[in-house]
Design a protein around this motif. Structure first.
Motif, mmCIF file in Angstrom:
data_model
loop_
_atom_site.group_PDB
_atom_site.id
_atom_site.type_symbol
_atom_site.label_atom_id
_atom_site.label_comp_id
_atom_site.label_asym_id
_atom_site.label_seq_id
_atom_site.Cartn_x
_atom_site.Cartn_y
_atom_site.Cartn_z
ATOM 1 N N ASP A 115 0.837 -1.192 0.000
ATOM 2 C CA ASP A 115 0.000 0.000 0.000
ATOM 3 C C ASP A 115 0.874 1.243 0.000
ATOM 4 N N CYS A 116 0.524 2.192 -0.834
ATOM 5 C CA CYS A 116 1.231 3.470 -0.877
ATOM 6 C C CYS A 116 0.193 4.578 -0.866
ATOM 7 N N VAL A 117 0.339 5.518 0.050
ATOM 8 C CA VAL A 117 -0.564 6.659 0.131
ATOM 9 C C VAL A 117 0.207 7.886 -0.325
ATOM 10 N N VAL A 118 -0.352 8.580 -1.300
ATOM 11 C CA VAL A 118 0.277 9.788 -1.829
ATOM 12 C C VAL A 118 -0.302 10.978 -1.059
ATOM 13 N N LEU A 119 0.585 11.726 -0.408
ATOM 14 C CA LEU A 119 0.180 12.867 0.409
ATOM 15 C C LEU A 119 0.797 14.149 -0.132
ATOM 16 N N ARG A 120 0.317 15.264 0.361
ATOM 17 C CA ARG A 120 0.880 16.549 -0.036
ATOM 18 C C ARG A 120 2.332 16.646 0.424
ATOM 19 N N PRO A 121 3.123 17.475 -0.247
ATOM 20 C CA PRO A 121 4.511 17.658 0.189
ATOM 21 C C PRO A 121 4.569 18.104 1.651
ATOM 22 N N HIS A 122 5.566 17.629 2.363
ATOM 23 C CA HIS A 122 5.812 17.984 3.764
ATOM 24 C C HIS A 122 4.713 17.486 4.706
ATOM 25 N N SER A 123 4.054 16.394 4.369
ATOM 26 C CA SER A 123 3.000 15.842 5.224
ATOM 27 C C SER A 123 3.590 15.221 6.484
ATOM 28 N N THR A 124 2.735 15.094 7.500
ATOM 29 C CA THR A 124 3.148 14.557 8.791
ATOM 30 C C THR A 124 2.481 13.209 9.044
ATOM 31 N N VAL A 125 2.879 12.585 10.144
ATOM 32 C CA VAL A 125 2.267 11.326 10.568
ATOM 33 C C VAL A 125 0.764 11.542 10.790
ATOM 34 N N ASP A 126 0.390 12.686 11.340
ATOM 35 C CA ASP A 126 -1.018 13.001 11.567
ATOM 36 C C ASP A 126 -1.788 13.083 10.245
ATOM 37 N N ASP A 127 -1.182 13.645 9.229
ATOM 38 C CA ASP A 127 -1.827 13.707 7.915
ATOM 39 C C ASP A 127 -2.092 12.296 7.384
ATOM 40 N N LEU A 128 -1.134 11.400 7.572
ATOM 41 C CA LEU A 128 -1.313 10.010 7.151
ATOM 42 C C LEU A 128 -2.423 9.349 7.951
ATOM 43 N N PHE A 129 -2.455 9.598 9.262
ATOM 44 C CA PHE A 129 -3.504 9.046 10.123
ATOM 45 C C PHE A 129 -4.883 9.424 9.584
ATOM 46 N N TRP A 130 -5.089 10.701 9.302
ATOM 47 C CA TRP A 130 -6.400 11.144 8.808
ATOM 48 C C TRP A 130 -6.694 10.603 7.413
ATOM 49 N N ALA A 131 -5.691 10.459 6.575
ATOM 50 C CA ALA A 131 -5.906 9.875 5.237
ATOM 51 C C ALA A 131 -6.350 8.421 5.375
ATOM 52 N N LEU A 132 -5.735 7.674 6.291
ATOM 53 C CA LEU A 132 -6.108 6.272 6.490
ATOM 54 C C LEU A 132 -7.495 6.150 7.103
ATOM 55 N N LYS A 133 -7.867 7.074 7.971
ATOM 56 C CA LYS A 133 -9.238 7.074 8.510
ATOM 57 C C LYS A 133 -10.232 7.329 7.378
ATOM 58 N N HIS A 134 -9.891 8.265 6.493
ATOM 59 C CA HIS A 134 -10.758 8.575 5.359
ATOM 60 C C HIS A 134 -10.921 7.357 4.442
ATOM 61 N N LEU A 135 -9.862 6.569 4.309
ATOM 62 C CA LEU A 135 -9.914 5.347 3.493
ATOM 63 C C LEU A 135 -10.580 4.191 4.240
ATOM 64 N N ASP A 136 -10.986 4.437 5.488
ATOM 65 C CA ASP A 136 -11.609 3.429 6.353
ATOM 66 C C ASP A 136 -10.643 2.290 6.684
ATOM 67 N N ALA A 137 -9.342 2.595 6.667
ATOM 68 C CA ALA A 137 -8.333 1.598 7.015
ATOM 69 C C ALA A 137 -8.006 1.638 8.501
ATOM 70 N N LEU A 138 -8.352 2.747 9.180
ATOM 71 C CA LEU A 138 -8.142 2.887 10.622
ATOM 72 C C LEU A 138 -9.432 3.339 11.270
ATOM 73 N N HIS A 139 -9.611 2.936 12.531
ATOM 74 C CA HIS A 139 -10.762 3.363 13.316
ATOM 75 C C HIS A 139 -10.271 3.780 14.690
ATOM 76 N N GLY A 140 -10.978 4.674 15.332
ATOM 77 C CA GLY A 140 -10.622 5.087 16.681
ATOM 78 C C GLY A 140 -9.650 6.251 16.695
ATOM 79 N N ASP A 141 -9.077 6.469 17.869
ATOM 80 C CA ASP A 141 -8.183 7.598 18.084
ATOM 81 C C ASP A 141 -6.722 7.174 17.955
ATOM 82 N N PHE A 142 -5.909 8.115 17.549
ATOM 83 C CA PHE A 142 -4.467 7.898 17.421
ATOM 84 C C PHE A 142 -3.889 7.549 18.788
#
Length: 129
Positions: A40-67
Motif C-alpha cells: 500500500d502506498c498513500v500519496v500525500l501533499r509535500p511535507h506531510s506529517t504522521v497526523d496527515d497520514l492518520f487522517w488519510a487512512l481514517k478517510h480510506l476506512d483503514a483505521l478506526h478510533g483515536d491515534f
C-alpha cells in the motif's frame, strides 16, 4: 504540451510525500489491503506529517478510533539496508527515511464514551465502600 509540462515542473519542485502504511513492522503487510509487503502506498501533499497520514487512512476506512502511537522503520541514505524502528510523533514529517509507518489506534471512537448530554456513560458498577 503546456499543461503537462507545467504539472511536471510543479511536481519536480514540490514532490508529493509517499507513505507506506503497514499493519505489521515485521511482515510489512499493507495497512489498507493487508497483503503484500509494502503493498500500500498513500500519496500525500509535500511535507506531510504522521497526523496527515492518520487522517488519510481514517478517510480510506483503514483505521478506526483515536491515534495512540506510530512507529516507523528508519533507513539512512548511506545504507538503505540498515534500518531501525523508532517511535514517531503525530507532527513528525514523513520523508524518504521515515515513510514506512505503522499507526496504532484504540479502535474506539471518542464519541462512544460520551453520553448524549456530554456526560460519561461508563458501565462500571459503583464501588462499594
Amino acid at each position: 504540451g503546456g499543461t503537462l509540462e507545467a504539472l511536471s515542473r510543479a511536481v519536480a519542485v514540490a514532490a508529493p510525500t509517499l507513505a507506506y502504511p503497514v499493519a505489521d513492522l515485521e511482515t510489512l503487510a499493507g495497512a489498507v489491503t493487508g497483503v503484500a509487503p509494502l503493498g500500500d502506498c498513500v500519496v500525500l501533499r509535500p511535507h506531510s506529517t504522521v497526523d496527515d497520514l492518520f487522517w488519510a487512512l481514517k478517510h480510506l476506512d483503514a483505521l478506526h478510533g483515536d491515534f495512540v502511537r506510530a512507529d516507523c522503520v528508519v533507513t539512512t541514505s548511506a545504507d538503505p539496508t540498515n534500518s531501525m524502528r523508532v517511535a514517531a510523533k503525530r507532527h513528525d514529517p514523513i520523508d524518504a527515511t521515515t515513510h514506512v509507518i505503522r499507526i496504532a489506534t484504540n479502535k474506539k471512537a471518542r464519541w462512544q464514551g460520551v453520553g448524549h448530554h456530554g456526560g460519561s456513560t461508563s458501565s462500571a458498577a459503583p464501588k462499594s465502600p
